[in-house]
Structure formats: structure tokens, C-alpha cells
Design a protein around this motif. Structure first.
Motif: not given
Ligand SMILES: [Zn+2]
Length: 304
Positions: A125-132, A214-218, A226-234
Motif C-alpha cells: 500500500t502507499l503511505e506518507g503524503m500521497v497525490e491522487a 486532491t483537487d476539489k472534485s465531488t 479513510f485516511v489521516e488527512l485529506h487536503i483539497t485544492e481548487k
């Protein structure tokens, strides 16, 4: 493994078999009948015999080569070709290079190897900071589907692929510049309903402690569950270049690779092509060892 060491080591069927046996012994053989692990080697029969129940396991049995009629040498040459370049080869090209008459067995062999590659990567599995982010990959579609397609999402001529990349920030305090270094990647075709598909993929392939960008997709509304933190950006040019840099590089490189190598890919096989691309990318620092690793993947895969 380069061409010279390959041809020096694997001169004929016998040398490939002996090598395969050596690698298989290291992984251990499990009896299909009683799950016993101790075996005798029956030299003349190229088979293992279970010490407790006497059941015989051929050298191919239980590996992805089990039902293939192609020789070990052909399999070895194919594994060599598939790992020799970053670019990869189509089954047609492998058939041509190996001078084989029939296409179907080659096609089946190559797809089994791609499946084994995917299984190997699925162990991690992937870990740490992950781009999606998602990429829309063009697939082969009928003329009818082309006429009736809707643009972008849900299109019949494209498939949605969730791409994830470990992305570690590197901060240069002196120059005050920021950059990221990429680690392992994953790319999964999303098959079911949008949000569900994203949720399942994130849950299955990322460590719970990950931080996801991730971006701000719905479609990404539930990721934080499901994860520790989710950061979105436009979405913007900067997002593409910085926050989601590696997934975007992946998507454009993979698309270019597929277009150049395979011409057209059917939707149901797209995951297999992604498997190969990701497998090699994740092992980009393995050098010539990648060939041996593919043999281990062949032995340990769930088979057929
Ligand atoms: Zn047994």
C-alpha cells in the motif's frame, strides 16, 4: 540483465528450467493436495513429489506458466523483453521478435505476466503524503460508441483511472524553494459508480495514516473517512505543476506510452497495461534485477 548476459545465461530450455527450479526452491513449493511443504525432486520427471502424500507437482504447476504450452525458453525471452526497456513491447511485437507462428498463446502469456505484475504491486500500500487524481484514458470503441459518446466523464471511448503517487516534500531552506520527490505509484481503473469507486480504491491501496492531496472534485468527498488527512485544492495551473505534479506526469507519460506501443487498448484490458507500466515504474531503480523479480512474481502469483 542485458542482452549479452541473458544470452550467456539462458542458452537453451535446460538452462531456463534449472534457473526456474532454483528460484522456485527459494520460494518454497506447496502441495496442492495436502499443503505439505516438504518435497523430493524427481530429476527425470522435472517434478516435485510431496513427502507426506506423494502428490506430484510439475515445475510449471502452481505458477502462471501452468497451462501454457510455450517452452520455458520462450517465457524467459518474453520476461527479458518485457523488462529490458522502459518502453515495453506489444504482444504482436514479442511474437515477431521470437519468431512464433501463433499469436494467441503469446497474447495469453504476456497478459498473464501483466496480471502477475499487478498482483505483486497489490501486496503493497502507499503511505506518507500521497497525490491522487483521475486520468481519462482512451480505449478502443466501436463506431457506434464514438457517435453516441458523451464528452469527458462517463464517455464510452474513455476509462477513468485513479492514479496515486507517494510524494515527499523536499524543502530547500537556503533557497526557500519547495519541491517533491516521488516514491511508489498506483493506477487503478475505476469500474463502479464514481464516489464508491474512489472510496474503495483509496481504502484498499492507501495506508490509513496517509495524507492525501486532491483537487476539489465531488467524487472525493469521502476520502477523509479513510485516511489521516485529506487536503483539497481548487484545480489550477499551479496545482497541476506542484501539488499534483507526479500524478500528472504519470498520466501523460502512461498515455504517450500506450499510444506509441499498443495503438488501441480494449477497456477490459486497460488495467493489465497499467499493471506493466506501474510495475516497471515502481522498480525504476532495480536495474537489471527487475528480470529476476519478474520470475519471482511468476512463481508466487495466484496463477490462472
Ligand atoms: Zn501432499
Amino acid at each position: 540483465m542485458n542482452l549479452f548476459s541473458f544470452t550467456a545465461n539462458f542458452t537453451d530450455e535446460q538452462s531456463c528450467r534449472l534457473h526456474f527450479k532454483e528460484e522456485r526452491d527459494k520460494q518454497g513449493v506447496s502441495c496442492k493436495r495436502c499443503s505439505g511443504k516438504d518435497h523430493y525432486w524427481l530429476k527425470g520427471k522435472w517434478s516435485y513429489q510431496c513427502k507426506s502424500c506423494k502428490f506430484r507437482t510439475s515445475l510449471r504447476s502452481g505458477t502462471i506458466m501452468e497451462h501454457s504450452k510455450l517452452s520455458f525458453l520462450i517465457w524467459y525471452k518474453t520476461m527479458f523483453l518485457m523488462t529490458a526497456t522502459k518502453k515495453g513491447f506489444s504482444s504482436k511485437e514479442i511474437q515477431r521478435q521470437l519468431g512464433l507462428k501463433r499469436y494467441e498463446p503469446v497474447w495469453a502469456m504476456v497478459h498473464k505476466l501483466r496480471k502477475a505484475m499487478g498482483e505483486r504491486d497489490d501486496r503493497y500500500t502507499l503511505e506518507g503524503m500521497v497525490e491522487a487524481d483521475e486520468g481519462y484514458f482512451t480505449i478502443e470503441a466501436s463506431a457506434q460508441e464514438h457517435r453516441t459518446q458523451k464528452a469527458g466523464r462517463g464517455s464510452k471511448t474513455k476509462r477513468n483511472v485513479m492514479v496515486m503517487a507517494e510524494s515527499t516534500p523536499l524543502e530547500d531552506l537556503e533557497n526557500k524553494t519547495k519541491s517533491t520527490q516521488c516514491g511508489y505509484f498506483k493506477a487503478k481503473v475505476l469500474t463502479n459508480h464514481k464516489v464508491d469507486g474512489v472510496n474503495e480504491t483509496i481504502q484498499e491501496y492507501l495506508e490509513e495514516r496517509s495524507i492525501v492531496f486532491t483537487d476539489k472534485s465531488t467524487s472525493y468527498v469521502d476520502i477523509s473517512d479513510f485516511v489521516e488527512l485529506h487536503i483539497t485544492e481548487k484545480s489550477s495551473k499551479e496545482t497541476t505543476k506542484e501539488t499534483l505534479k507526479w500524478v500528472h506526469i504519470f498520466i501523460s507519460n502512461a498515455k504517450r506510452n500506450f499510444l506509441g506501443n499498443y495503438h488501441k487498448i480494449k477497456g477490459k484490458y486497460l488495467q493489465l497495461y497499467l499493471n506493466e507500466f506501474v510495475y516497471k515504474l515502481n522498480r525504476r531503480y532495480f536495474g537489471e534485477k527487475i528480470f529476476d523479480r519478474l520470475i519471482i512474481a511468476n512463481i508466487t502469483a495466484s496463477g490462472n
